[in-house]
Write a protein that holds these residues in place. Structure first.
Motif, PDB file in Angstrom:
ATOM      1  N   CYS A  61       0.832  -1.209   0.000  1.00  0.00           N
ATOM      2  CA  CYS A  61       0.000   0.000   0.000  1.00  0.00           C
ATOM      3  C   CYS A  61       0.873   1.267   0.000  1.00  0.00           C
ATOM      4  N   GLU A  63       0.567   3.464   2.037  1.00  0.00           N
ATOM      5  CA  GLU A  63       0.530   3.843   3.450  1.00  0.00           C
ATOM      6  C   GLU A  63       1.832   4.479   3.959  1.00  0.00           C
ATOM      7  N   HIS A 108      -1.863  -4.644   5.133  1.00  0.00           N
ATOM      8  CA  HIS A 108      -1.591  -4.097   6.465  1.00  0.00           C
ATOM      9  C   HIS A 108      -2.895  -3.784   7.198  1.00  0.00           C
ATOM     10  N   CYS A 111      -6.153  -0.112   7.070  1.00  0.00           N
ATOM     11  CA  CYS A 111      -5.959   0.453   5.729  1.00  0.00           C
ATOM     12  C   CYS A 111      -7.080   1.449   5.400  1.00  0.00           C
ATOM     13  N   GLY A 112      -6.674   2.612   4.938  1.00  0.00           N
ATOM     14  CA  GLY A 112      -7.639   3.658   4.578  1.00  0.00           C
ATOM     15  C   GLY A 112      -8.577   3.238   3.456  1.00  0.00           C
TER      16      GLY A 112
END
Ligand SMILES: [Zn+2]
Length: 213
Positions: A61, A63, A108, A111-112
């Motif tokens: 990601c 992230e 992960h 996660c958004g």
């Protein structure tokens, strides 16, 4: 102080992740591969020794709370919202042409992309701020949101793992899950060596390839 809970304490992931307590917890099919070296490096501090040629493709990601602990001259990296490869299959082909045979797919916690319905208005507003019309921005977010939004990080990782096994049946693919709290890697409980494998499978359907975004 980092206030994120460890995935071990988080009920969203309880019973869904296996820990790598020792080297022996790494699946046998990854022994003596760059996948094993990556896990040993990240969880046990073993030094990664770049060989000078690319050994791994890592997809994860965008992230910002996760920094990949890798040296230069070691791996190709795809970073996309949610960490899924979908839409970047060409990049996979390129890395294969450079000799890569091992893909690490890292999901992960927190996660958004699990909160896209909540985040979508903000993304639309960001595009509008750039001069996009509201209609065009909404249509774009609607269209691409489905490729990026996920409902559950571990289920999404499994779906993408299965999809990639079908598209790229001759490479090793390791689905891993990183805890943002301490950057430790875990193995999804659902993983097994034979998942998504068709031993006699030697042809990828043209229709599937044509359907790629
Ligand atoms: Zn994420």
């Amino acid at each position: 102080m980092n206030s994120l809970p460890s995935v071990k304490m988080d009920e969203n992931y309880r019973g869904r992740l296996k820990e790598f307590h020792t080297k022996d917890d790494i699946p046998a099919e990854w022994r003596d591969t760059p996948i094993e070296a990556f896990i040993l490096s990240q969880n046990f501090g073993w030094p990664v020794q770049p060989s000078g040629h690319p050994e791994l493709l890592i997809s994860t990601c965008i992230e910002f709370r996760y920094a990949l602990p890798i040296p230069r001259m070691y791996a190709y990296v795809i970073r996309r919202a949610s960490g899924r490869v979908i839409g970047s299959e060409f990049s996979v082909g390129y890395t294969l042409s450079k000799g890569v045979r091992n893909l690490v797919l890292i999901g992960h916690n927190d996660c958004g992309m699990c909160k896209m319905s909540e985040n979508a208005p903000g993304v639309v507003a960001a595009f509008v701020e750039q001069g996009w019309s509201k209609e065009a921005a909404e249509a774009y977010v609607q269209k691409h949101g489905t490729r990026h939004a996920i409902e559950d990080e571990l289920d999404s990782l499994k779906d993408e793992f299965m999809r990639l096994k079908t598209l790229f049946p001759k490479i090793n693919i390791a689905p891993l899950f990183v805890c943002l709290h301490d950057s430790r890697l875990y193995l999804p409980e659902w993983y097994s060596k034979d998942l998504g494998c068709e031993p006699a499978y030697n042809h990828v359907s043209d229709q599937l390839i044509a359907s790629l975004p």
